[in-house]
Design a protein around this motif. Structure first.
Motif, PDB file in Angstrom:
ATOM      1  N   ARG A  70       7.814   0.488  -5.535  1.00  0.00           N
ATOM      2  CA  ARG A  70       7.814   1.517  -4.492  1.00  0.00           C
ATOM      3  C   ARG A  70       6.611   1.299  -3.588  1.00  0.00           C
ATOM      4  NH1 ARG A  70       5.336   6.393  -3.505  1.00  0.00           N
ATOM      5  NH2 ARG A  70       6.571   7.983  -2.431  1.00  0.00           N
ATOM      6  N   PHE A  71       6.862   0.919  -2.346  1.00  0.00           N
ATOM      7  CA  PHE A  71       5.790   0.739  -1.370  1.00  0.00           C
ATOM      8  C   PHE A  71       5.903   1.833  -0.318  1.00  0.00           C
ATOM      9  CE2 PHE A  71       4.135  -0.767   2.669  1.00  0.00           C
ATOM     10  CZ  PHE A  71       2.882  -1.238   2.310  1.00  0.00           C
ATOM     11  N   ASN A  72       4.794   2.487  -0.019  1.00  0.00           N
ATOM     12  CA  ASN A  72       4.806   3.585   0.928  1.00  0.00           C
ATOM     13  C   ASN A  72       4.116   3.173   2.225  1.00  0.00           C
ATOM     14  OD1 ASN A  72       4.028   6.072   2.341  1.00  0.00           O
ATOM     15  ND2 ASN A  72       4.780   7.108   0.513  1.00  0.00           N
ATOM     16  N   HIS A  73       4.899   2.976   3.285  1.00  0.00           N
ATOM     17  CA  HIS A  73       4.324   2.603   4.579  1.00  0.00           C
ATOM     18  C   HIS A  73       3.402   3.691   5.120  1.00  0.00           C
ATOM     19  CE1 HIS A  73       7.332  -0.636   4.729  1.00  0.00           C
ATOM     20  NE2 HIS A  73       6.600  -1.161   5.696  1.00  0.00           N
ATOM     21  N   GLU A  74       3.818   4.942   5.000  1.00  0.00           N
ATOM     22  CA  GLU A  74       3.054   6.045   5.575  1.00  0.00           C
ATOM     23  C   GLU A  74       1.609   6.052   5.083  1.00  0.00           C
ATOM     24  OE1 GLU A  74       3.160  10.941   5.801  1.00  0.00           O
ATOM     25  OE2 GLU A  74       4.500   9.861   4.449  1.00  0.00           O
ATOM     26  N   ARG A  75       1.432   5.871   3.783  1.00  0.00           N
ATOM     27  CA  ARG A  75       0.072   5.915   3.219  1.00  0.00           C
ATOM     28  C   ARG A  75      -0.800   4.804   3.789  1.00  0.00           C
ATOM     29  NH1 ARG A  75      -0.525   6.607  -3.143  1.00  0.00           N
ATOM     30  NH2 ARG A  75       0.405   8.589  -2.501  1.00  0.00           N
ATOM     31  N   HIS A  76      -0.250   3.609   3.934  1.00  0.00           N
ATOM     32  CA  HIS A  76      -1.025   2.480   4.448  1.00  0.00           C
ATOM     33  C   HIS A  76      -1.297   2.615   5.946  1.00  0.00           C
ATOM     34  CE1 HIS A  76       0.446   0.947   0.597  1.00  0.00           C
ATOM     35  NE2 HIS A  76      -0.533   0.072   0.629  1.00  0.00           N
ATOM     36  N   ILE A  77      -0.304   3.099   6.693  1.00  0.00           N
ATOM     37  CA  ILE A  77      -0.495   3.312   8.124  1.00  0.00           C
ATOM     38  C   ILE A  77      -1.567   4.379   8.365  1.00  0.00           C
ATOM     39  CG2 ILE A  77       0.607   4.165  10.232  1.00  0.00           C
ATOM     40  CD1 ILE A  77       1.471   1.336   9.446  1.00  0.00           C
ATOM     41  N   GLN A  78      -1.517   5.438   7.568  1.00  0.00           N
ATOM     42  CA  GLN A  78      -2.498   6.509   7.701  1.00  0.00           C
ATOM     43  C   GLN A  78      -3.914   5.988   7.451  1.00  0.00           C
ATOM     44  OE1 GLN A  78      -1.920   9.828   8.564  1.00  0.00           O
ATOM     45  NE2 GLN A  78      -4.152   9.959   8.646  1.00  0.00           N
ATOM     46  N   ARG A  79      -4.062   5.177   6.422  1.00  0.00           N
ATOM     47  CA  ARG A  79      -5.393   4.686   6.039  1.00  0.00           C
ATOM     48  C   ARG A  79      -5.959   3.714   7.063  1.00  0.00           C
ATOM     49  NH1 ARG A  79      -7.890   3.806   1.011  1.00  0.00           N
ATOM     50  NH2 ARG A  79     -10.021   3.084   1.353  1.00  0.00           N
ATOM     51  N   PHE A  80      -5.178   2.707   7.417  1.00  0.00           N
ATOM     52  CA  PHE A  80      -5.719   1.617   8.225  1.00  0.00           C
ATOM     53  C   PHE A  80      -5.649   1.856   9.735  1.00  0.00           C
ATOM     54  CE2 PHE A  80      -4.617  -0.553   4.203  1.00  0.00           C
ATOM     55  CZ  PHE A  80      -5.883  -1.013   3.877  1.00  0.00           C
ATOM     56  N   ILE A  81      -4.657   2.594  10.196  1.00  0.00           N
ATOM     57  CA  ILE A  81      -4.530   2.818  11.640  1.00  0.00           C
ATOM     58  C   ILE A  81      -5.155   4.143  12.055  1.00  0.00           C
ATOM     59  CG2 ILE A  81      -2.921   3.114  13.561  1.00  0.00           C
ATOM     60  CD1 ILE A  81      -1.026   1.186  12.181  1.00  0.00           C
ATOM     61  N   PHE A  82      -4.730   5.239  11.438  1.00  0.00           N
ATOM     62  CA  PHE A  82      -5.188   6.553  11.881  1.00  0.00           C
ATOM     63  C   PHE A  82      -6.583   6.912  11.360  1.00  0.00           C
ATOM     64  CE2 PHE A  82      -0.452   7.069  12.040  1.00  0.00           C
ATOM     65  CZ  PHE A  82      -0.370   7.091  13.422  1.00  0.00           C
ATOM     66  N   ASP A  83      -6.889   6.521  10.109  1.00  0.00           N
ATOM     67  CA  ASP A  83      -8.219   6.844   9.561  1.00  0.00           C
ATOM     68  C   ASP A  83      -9.280   5.844  10.013  1.00  0.00           C
ATOM     69  OD1 ASP A  83      -7.100   8.984   8.335  1.00  0.00           O
ATOM     70  OD2 ASP A  83      -7.051   8.124   6.320  1.00  0.00           O
ATOM     71  N   GLN A  84      -8.943   4.551   9.937  1.00  0.00           N
ATOM     72  CA  GLN A  84      -9.917   3.515  10.273  1.00  0.00           C
ATOM     73  C   GLN A  84      -9.913   3.148  11.752  1.00  0.00           C
ATOM     74  OE1 GLN A  84      -9.755   0.022   7.813  1.00  0.00           O
ATOM     75  NE2 GLN A  84      -9.725   1.153   5.897  1.00  0.00           N
ATOM     76  N   GLY A  85      -8.844   3.490  12.446  1.00  0.00           N
ATOM     77  CA  GLY A  85      -8.774   3.165  13.862  1.00  0.00           C
ATOM     78  C   GLY A  85      -8.516   1.710  14.168  1.00  0.00           C
ATOM     79  N   ARG A  86      -7.899   0.995  13.247  1.00  0.00           N
ATOM     80  CA  ARG A  86      -7.606  -0.423  13.476  1.00  0.00           C
ATOM     81  C   ARG A  86      -6.369  -0.578  14.367  1.00  0.00           C
ATOM     82  NH1 ARG A  86     -10.343  -3.972  10.258  1.00  0.00           N
ATOM     83  NH2 ARG A  86     -11.530  -3.061   8.531  1.00  0.00           N
ATOM     84  N   PRO A  87      -6.287  -1.674  15.121  1.00  0.00           N
ATOM     85  CA  PRO A  87      -5.097  -1.911  15.955  1.00  0.00           C
ATOM     86  C   PRO A  87      -3.844  -2.017  15.086  1.00  0.00           C
ATOM     87  CG  PRO A  87      -6.896  -3.384  16.573  1.00  0.00           C
ATOM     88  CD  PRO A  87      -7.316  -2.709  15.297  1.00  0.00           C
ATOM     89  N   THR A  88      -2.739  -1.502  15.594  1.00  0.00           N
ATOM     90  CA  THR A  88      -1.493  -1.506  14.828  1.00  0.00           C
ATOM     91  C   THR A  88      -1.089  -2.916  14.418  1.00  0.00           C
ATOM     92  OG1 THR A  88      -0.756   0.429  16.063  1.00  0.00           O
ATOM     93  CG2 THR A  88       0.918  -0.779  14.843  1.00  0.00           C
TER      94      THR A  88
END
Length: 218
Positions: free
Chosen positions: A143-161
């Motif tokens: 089970r891989f959760n995209h939402e959790r990883h997107i939240q961490r690396f894009i929205f929390d860290q501000g990294r480019p998509t």
């Protein structure tokens, strides 16, 4: 008339528990020996790979339409999340509806005669969904959760998509149809979870990914 002593009952229960433990532990140990046999290297027939065993080149997946990611990302500057909109709010990244593709292409006269666009319009006229094939397909027990990883690396860290998505998918923005270029094996994922990642863009605090088996195997 002889009765059953407490000692006999205890002995019977002890044998029952011992048998119950064996019935559980032996198959579990056998299964563990299978799953842990490939701890950190993705090899075999999947394809060529770099010496670290993680950047494994997957098979070429022929799609019904040769979708040119590089045109949409590099030339048009479209963000990954515009088409794969579910990635930021669900476990799966999602494939855009045909209506989203048509919403743009019905107004772009300069490409309507291109073979790819003709196929696209043909699916639209027939009101048929495009039968895209999976490229990054995980086993059913993962089970891989995209939402959790997107939240961490894009929205929390501000990294480019494009950078964040590229951790697992490679630089799809430079490809035509997508191809797997990362191993995405259990060891590959664990190696990333063991690294220090910034918690957010506001400070230098770091943390690891979860190491609990149940996070990925539910």
């Amino acid at each position: 008339m002889g009765g059953i002593s407490l000692l006999q009952i205890r002995g019977a229960l002890r044998l029952l528990v011992r048998g119950w433990r064996s019935a559980l532990v032996v198959p579990f140990a056998f299964a563990a020996s299978i799953t842990m046999a490939e701890p950190f290297h993705q090899g075999g027939p999947i394809g060529s790979q770099t010496p670290d065993g993680y950047n494994a080149l997957g098979p070429v997946v022929t799609q019904p339409i040769e979708f040119p990611h590089y045109i949409h990302v590099e030339k048009m500057g479209i963000d990954c999340l515009y088409c794969h909109t579910y990635a930021r709010r669900s476990a799966v990244s999602g494939i855009p509806r045909l209506s989203k593709c048509i919403g743009c292409h019905q107004s772009i006269e300069s490409v309507k005669d291109k073979p790819r666009i003709k196929l696209l319009l043909d699916y639209w006229d027939k009101q048929q969904a495009i039968p895209w094939k999976k490229v990054h397909d995980l086993p059913d027990f993962v089970r891989f959760n995209h939402e959790r990883h997107i939240q961490r690396f894009i929205f929390d860290q501000g990294r480019p998509t494009r950078e964040a998505c590229g951790y697992c998918h490679g630089d799809v923005g430079s490809m035509t149809t997508a191809r797997r270029v990362k191993a995405i094996s259990m060891g590959w994922c664990v190696s990333c979870h063991e690294k220090d990642h910034k918690l957010n863009a506001l400070n230098d605090q770091t943390g690891h990914g979860p190491s609990d088996c149940w996070q990925c195997h539910k």
